[in-house]
Design a protein around this motif. Structure first.
Motif, PDB file in Angstrom:
ATOM      1  N   GLN A   1      -1.624   4.390  10.845  1.00  0.00           N
ATOM      2  CA  GLN A   1      -1.801   5.260  12.003  1.00  0.00           C
ATOM      3  C   GLN A   1      -1.517   6.719  11.655  1.00  0.00           C
ATOM      4  O   GLN A   1      -2.193   7.625  12.162  1.00  0.00           O
ATOM      5  CB  GLN A   1      -0.899   4.801  13.147  1.00  0.00           C
ATOM      6  N   GLU A   2      -0.533   6.937  10.800  1.00  0.00           N
ATOM      7  CA  GLU A   2      -0.256   8.301  10.360  1.00  0.00           C
ATOM      8  C   GLU A   2      -1.445   8.880   9.592  1.00  0.00           C
ATOM      9  O   GLU A   2      -1.783  10.063   9.754  1.00  0.00           O
ATOM     10  CB  GLU A   2       0.995   8.316   9.483  1.00  0.00           C
TER      11      GLU A   2
ATOM     12  N   GLU B   1      -5.854  -3.670  16.107  1.00  0.00           N
ATOM     13  CA  GLU B   1      -6.860  -4.134  17.073  1.00  0.00           C
ATOM     14  C   GLU B   1      -6.288  -5.208  17.985  1.00  0.00           C
ATOM     15  O   GLU B   1      -6.568  -5.240  19.189  1.00  0.00           O
ATOM     16  CB  GLU B   1      -8.077  -4.688  16.331  1.00  0.00           C
ATOM     17  N   LEU B   2      -5.479  -6.090  17.425  1.00  0.00           N
ATOM     18  CA  LEU B   2      -4.893  -7.175  18.206  1.00  0.00           C
ATOM     19  C   LEU B   2      -3.939  -6.655  19.279  1.00  0.00           C
ATOM     20  O   LEU B   2      -3.746  -7.298  20.314  1.00  0.00           O
ATOM     21  CB  LEU B   2      -4.156  -8.142  17.273  1.00  0.00           C
TER      22      LEU B   2
ATOM     23  N   ASP C   1      -4.026   3.886  23.512  1.00  0.00           N
ATOM     24  CA  ASP C   1      -3.836   5.066  22.664  1.00  0.00           C
ATOM     25  C   ASP C   1      -4.598   4.924  21.351  1.00  0.00           C
ATOM     26  O   ASP C   1      -5.243   5.870  20.876  1.00  0.00           O
ATOM     27  CB  ASP C   1      -2.349   5.284  22.367  1.00  0.00           C
ATOM     28  N   PHE C   2      -4.530   3.731  20.771  1.00  0.00           N
ATOM     29  CA  PHE C   2      -5.237   3.473  19.515  1.00  0.00           C
ATOM     30  C   PHE C   2      -6.744   3.555  19.726  1.00  0.00           C
ATOM     31  O   PHE C   2      -7.463   4.171  18.927  1.00  0.00           O
ATOM     32  CB  PHE C   2      -4.856   2.101  18.962  1.00  0.00           C
TER      33      PHE C   2
ATOM     34  N   ASP D   1     -11.858   9.398  19.251  1.00  0.00           N
ATOM     35  CA  ASP D   1     -11.747  10.802  18.854  1.00  0.00           C
ATOM     36  C   ASP D   1     -12.157  10.994  17.391  1.00  0.00           C
ATOM     37  O   ASP D   1     -12.862  11.952  17.046  1.00  0.00           O
ATOM     38  CB  ASP D   1     -10.313  11.296  19.058  1.00  0.00           C
ATOM     39  N   LEU D   2     -11.698  10.083  16.533  1.00  0.00           N
ATOM     40  CA  LEU D   2     -12.051  10.171  15.119  1.00  0.00           C
ATOM     41  C   LEU D   2     -13.552  10.036  14.914  1.00  0.00           C
ATOM     42  O   LEU D   2     -14.150  10.754  14.111  1.00  0.00           O
ATOM     43  CB  LEU D   2     -11.321   9.077  14.332  1.00  0.00           C
TER      44      LEU D   2
END
Length: 264
Positions: free
Chosen positions: A8-9, A59-60, A65-66, A72-73
């Motif tokens: 995530q970072e 995903e699970l 937020d993810f 966005d990416l």
């Protein structure tokens, strides 16, 4: 957990870099090298198998937020790829030619775009999202002699793309236009259609093309699911009364995969 946190970072850092570089584009080749490094790093990150496990774990969790970060990416990376193509076009037109790892990857994907549905001299091909450096039209027209059309919504991309075609393939049968599919007089003559993976509305456009095209047209939909969806718009369900998937070409070492469709 440490692996997913690091993952995530990495995603957060990529997003920051995309936003920063997109804001720097000034229609010159300034910052080109920074873009090249970023896009190549991102491509390698996506096809790195070690990142798939962290992706699957996140995903699970079904985190909003993810999901927002992925969206966005996808948008920012698509914008930066479009800018990267402009850089490549500008450098070519200024007398500089070179290929980054990203462009080598894309060009390797083009080689077998349609599987068994090969393009020939008699084919008429449309690329939706032709961009500023129209690699696909140039390669297809040069290797097959087919007539190739490209459409894009970006005025600058069309202008640069036409200049690139004139420089690299002025004798080839390629036409680039800023035009909506419903305004294409030649739609019924198309034998093959390719959708760029970074076109957000590609499945909506596919539906628009259904009544305009002939019964034998073949569609290559470039897409990216799972981890590849941070760089490409993913596959969507199609109307089974209109289209059917005839082949799904999965390419673990490439930045996008390809779904082939024919009319139902």
């Amino acid at each position: 957990m440490l692996k997913t946190n690091t993952f995530q970072e990495d995603l957060n850092q990529f997003l920051v870099r995309f936003i920063d570089l997109a804001a720097k584009y000034d229609h010159t080749t300034n910052h080109c090298s920074e873009f090249e490094v970023l896009i190549d790093d991102y491509s390698k990150f996506i096809i790195n198998e070690r990142n798939n496990e962290a992706w699957e774990q996140l995903e699970l969790q079904e985190s909003s937020d993810f999901n927002q970060r992925v969206e966005d990416l996808r948008k920012k990376s698509a914008l930066c790829v479009a800018i990267m193509e402009k850089y490549r076009a500008l450098k070519l037109l200024n007398g500089t030619t070179e290929r980054t790892d990203y462009f080598k990857n894309i060009e390797s994907c083009i080689e077998k775009e349609f599987g068994q549905f090969q393009i020939t001299l008699e084919s008429k091909v449309l690329l939706v999202g032709s961009g500023s450096f129209p690699m696909t039209p140039l390669l297809i027209a040069k290797r097959t002699g087919a007539e190739v059309f490209g459409i894009d919504i970006d005025d600058e991309a069309i202008r640069l793309g036409r200049n690139v075609v004139e420089k690299l393939g002025g004798d080839l049968n390629i036409r680039l236009e800023k035009k909506a599919v419903e305004n294409m007089k030649y739609a019924n003559e198309l034998t093959h259609i390719i959708f760029s993976s970074t076109v957000e509305t590609k499945y909506d456009i596919l539906d628009q093309l259904y009544p305009l095209t002939n019964e034998n047209v073949v569609v290559a939909m470039r897409y990216g699911n799972q981890l590849k969806s941070i760089f490409n718009y993913p596959m969507r369900e199609v109307d089974g009364e209109k289209w059917r998937m005839v082949e799904n070409i999965i390419r673990p070492d490439d930045v996008f995969d390809i779904a082939l469709y024919k009319k139902a």
